[in-house]
Design an enzyme around this catalytic site. Structure first.
Site, short mmCIF file in Angstrom:
data_model
loop_
_atom_site.label_atom_id
_atom_site.label_comp_id
_atom_site.label_asym_id
_atom_site.label_seq_id
_atom_site.Cartn_x
_atom_site.Cartn_y
_atom_site.Cartn_z
N GLU A 278 25.16 -32.26 22.49
CA GLU A 278 26.54 -31.75 22.62
C GLU A 278 27.30 -31.84 21.31
OE1 GLU A 278 28.98 -33.27 25.79
OE2 GLU A 278 27.84 -32.21 27.32
N HIS A 307 0.02 -40.30 26.75
CA HIS A 307 -0.94 -39.59 27.59
C HIS A 307 -0.32 -38.35 28.21
CE1 HIS A 307 -3.94 -42.84 27.30
NE2 HIS A 307 -2.85 -43.55 27.06
N LYS A 421 32.67 -25.03 32.66
CA LYS A 421 33.59 -25.67 33.63
C LYS A 421 34.64 -24.65 34.07
CE LYS A 421 33.63 -30.56 32.03
NZ LYS A 421 34.45 -31.63 31.46
O1 PA5 Z 1 30.90 -35.76 26.04
C1 PA5 Z 1 31.70 -35.20 26.78
O2 PA5 Z 1 32.90 -35.07 26.48
C2 PA5 Z 1 31.26 -34.66 28.12
O3 PA5 Z 1 29.90 -34.82 28.34
C3 PA5 Z 1 32.02 -35.35 29.25
O4 PA5 Z 1 31.75 -36.73 29.21
C4 PA5 Z 1 31.65 -34.78 30.61
O5 PA5 Z 1 31.82 -33.38 30.62
C5 PA5 Z 1 32.51 -35.40 31.70
O6 PA5 Z 1 33.86 -35.18 31.43
P1 PA5 Z 1 35.00 -36.06 32.08
O7 PA5 Z 1 34.82 -37.47 31.63
O8 PA5 Z 1 36.27 -35.46 31.59
O9 PA5 Z 1 34.85 -35.94 33.56
#
Ligand code: PA5
Length: 431
Positions: A278, A307, A421
């Site tokens: 990410e 393996h 989202k």
């Molecule tokens: O790294 C990030 O920002 C995302 O992976 C969030 O942690 C994830 O989308 C969850 O978001 P939130 O904590 O707002 O529910």
């Protein structure tokens, strides 16, 4: 302090890098630190927040013995660090001290998962921690809705059975907490989800199952200090980022395999998978130019995946940097009894232990990769414990922050995730 062995980056010829090419990055360290500091990201300052750590420990003490089960609802950065902490620092098969609750981390919305959780917990002895920085994530909110209703049906006090971890000012969870006086811990505004494991997101569930969060933060602080060091030879996170960056951009190693040789660290590779994917997978750089950066993270486990994956790593496309994690003292020492002494085919195991076997297999795997000109490095921690897990978290968070600087991208946003989202919400609204 953990150590990193880069030698198999330097001795794989044109598939790796020379020490000169490695050292040439030195001049980028200070500008990277300066540029990074302007971004005022909080993942490396939260490790100093002892007031929050104390508040968490106080809460854990208050509720000690009250709950058999703690359930975390959260996803991505709000769940992966907790899974890693639980698996690394508690019993692999769930054995626990008498007073300690079991910890379940529910990071999917498969209805079977939701329902079967209900089969193994008794609500009146359960604490739910709802974790969402935005306080609006549909997966987490739907889990919260469902379980809140279950508690209400049984006429249980929500304020006793639910805690929120969310932004200090924004989001639905924050509003509900204010309206109803639900106990809440906050995620600092400048700490992104995937960088939040050392905020209440990871610390609260950890403290509830008996993990020493002060030691965890202590280890993280040690690595944070190296991360902020302008001395190239001391700055492990920068050295790691340099290797990943060079091999990706100059040697076409677009995949990074993380392969810990410790069952308890398997989830660490899972946590890192999100962090790298990410943070570095970006279409635009900070100047708005289309760049399509990204390194694809791959999880593997030693020795299990020898393996399963080794064949590919040794003879498939030479497009990977392999990062082994070694543990010099695994918590238990077990000798392997020498049975069937007349069977030649297993005679080489005489006098050995599981500890030696796993370590020798790791070294052999790394040597085979090197022989096949597959660049690899080994990070060694003395033990799987709070201190060294803290160091590992900060090592990889720091390296990821530096990678953002080296690529000139914003490592801290996730426009691609946000987009899906938004589309999900639009589709649900239309329905
Ligand atoms: O790294 C990030 O920002 C995302 O992976 C969030 O942690 C994830 O989308 C969850 O978001 P939130 O904590 O707002 O529910």
């Amino acid at each position: 302090m953990l150590s990193i062995d880069f030698s198999h980056i330097f001795d794989v010829g044109s598939h790796g890098m020379t020490k000169k090419q490695f050292a040439a990055y030195k001049k980028q360290l200070k500008p990277a630190l300066k540029s990074f500091q302007l971004r005022a990201q909080g993942f490396h300052t939260i490790v100093d927040d002892m007031a929050t750590a104390r508040e968490i420990m106080q809460y854990a003490k208050e509720v000690e013995g009250q709950f058999d089960d703690v359930v975390v609802f959260g996803i991505g950065g709000s769940s992966l660090g907790t899974l890693c902490l639980r698996d690394a620092l508690t019993h692999l098969y769930g054995k626990r001290e008498k007073k300690q609750p079991r910890l379940h981390v529910i990071d999917n919305i498969d209805p079977v998962m939701m329902q079967e959780l209900g089969d193994v917990i008794a609500l009146k002895k359960t604490l739910c921690i709802v974790i969402s920085k935005s306080g609006t994530t549909p997966e987490t909110m739907s889990q919260y809705f469902y379980y809140r209703q279950q508690f209400e049906k049984e006429k249980l006090d929500i304020k006793k059975h639910m805690v929120f971890i969310t932004d200090a000012e924004r989001g639905v969870l924050r509003e509900v907490a204010w309206e109803e006086g639900i106990r809440t811990f906050h995620i600092p505004h400048n700490v992104g989800g995937r960088f939040s494991v050392l905020s209440p997101v990871g610390l609260l569930p950890a403290a509830l199952i008996g993990i020493d969060i002060v030691k965890l933060l202590g280890g993280a602080k040690e690595m944070r200090d190296t991360f902020l060091s302008s001395a190239f030879t001391k700055n492990f996170p920068f050295q790691l980022a340099v290797t990943q960056h060079y091999l990706d951009t100059k040697r076409e190693k677009h995949l990074n395999v993380m392969m810990p040789y410790a069952q308890k660290l398997y989830r660490f590779a899972d946590w890192y998978r999100q962090l790298l994917a990410e943070s570095i997978g970006k279409k635009k750089n900070r100047k708005g130019k289309t760049v399509y950066t990204g390194i694809t993270p791959v999880n593997a486990l030693g020795v299990t995946d020898q393996h399963s994956q080794s064949q590919l790593y040794n003879e498939g496309p030479n497009d990977k940097l392999i990062m082994f994690i070694a543990v010099s003292q695994l918590a238990k020492q077990i000798r392997i009894p020498h049975l069937h002494p007349k069977k030649e085919a297993v005679a080489y195991m005489k006098g050995t232990s599981f500890n030696e076997l796993i370590d020798i297999e790791r070294q052999a795997t790394a040597m085979a990769c090197t022989k096949n000109k597959r660049p690899n490095l080994t990070i060694t921690i003395p033990k799987v414990d709070e201190e060294h897990l803290g160091q590992l978290f900060l090592l990889f968070e720091g390296a990821t922050a530096f990678l953002g600087e080296l690529y000139g991208i914003d490592a801290f946003n996730q426009p691609g995730v946000e987009l899906s989202k938004t589309i999900t919400k639009e589709m649900l609204q239309k329905k």
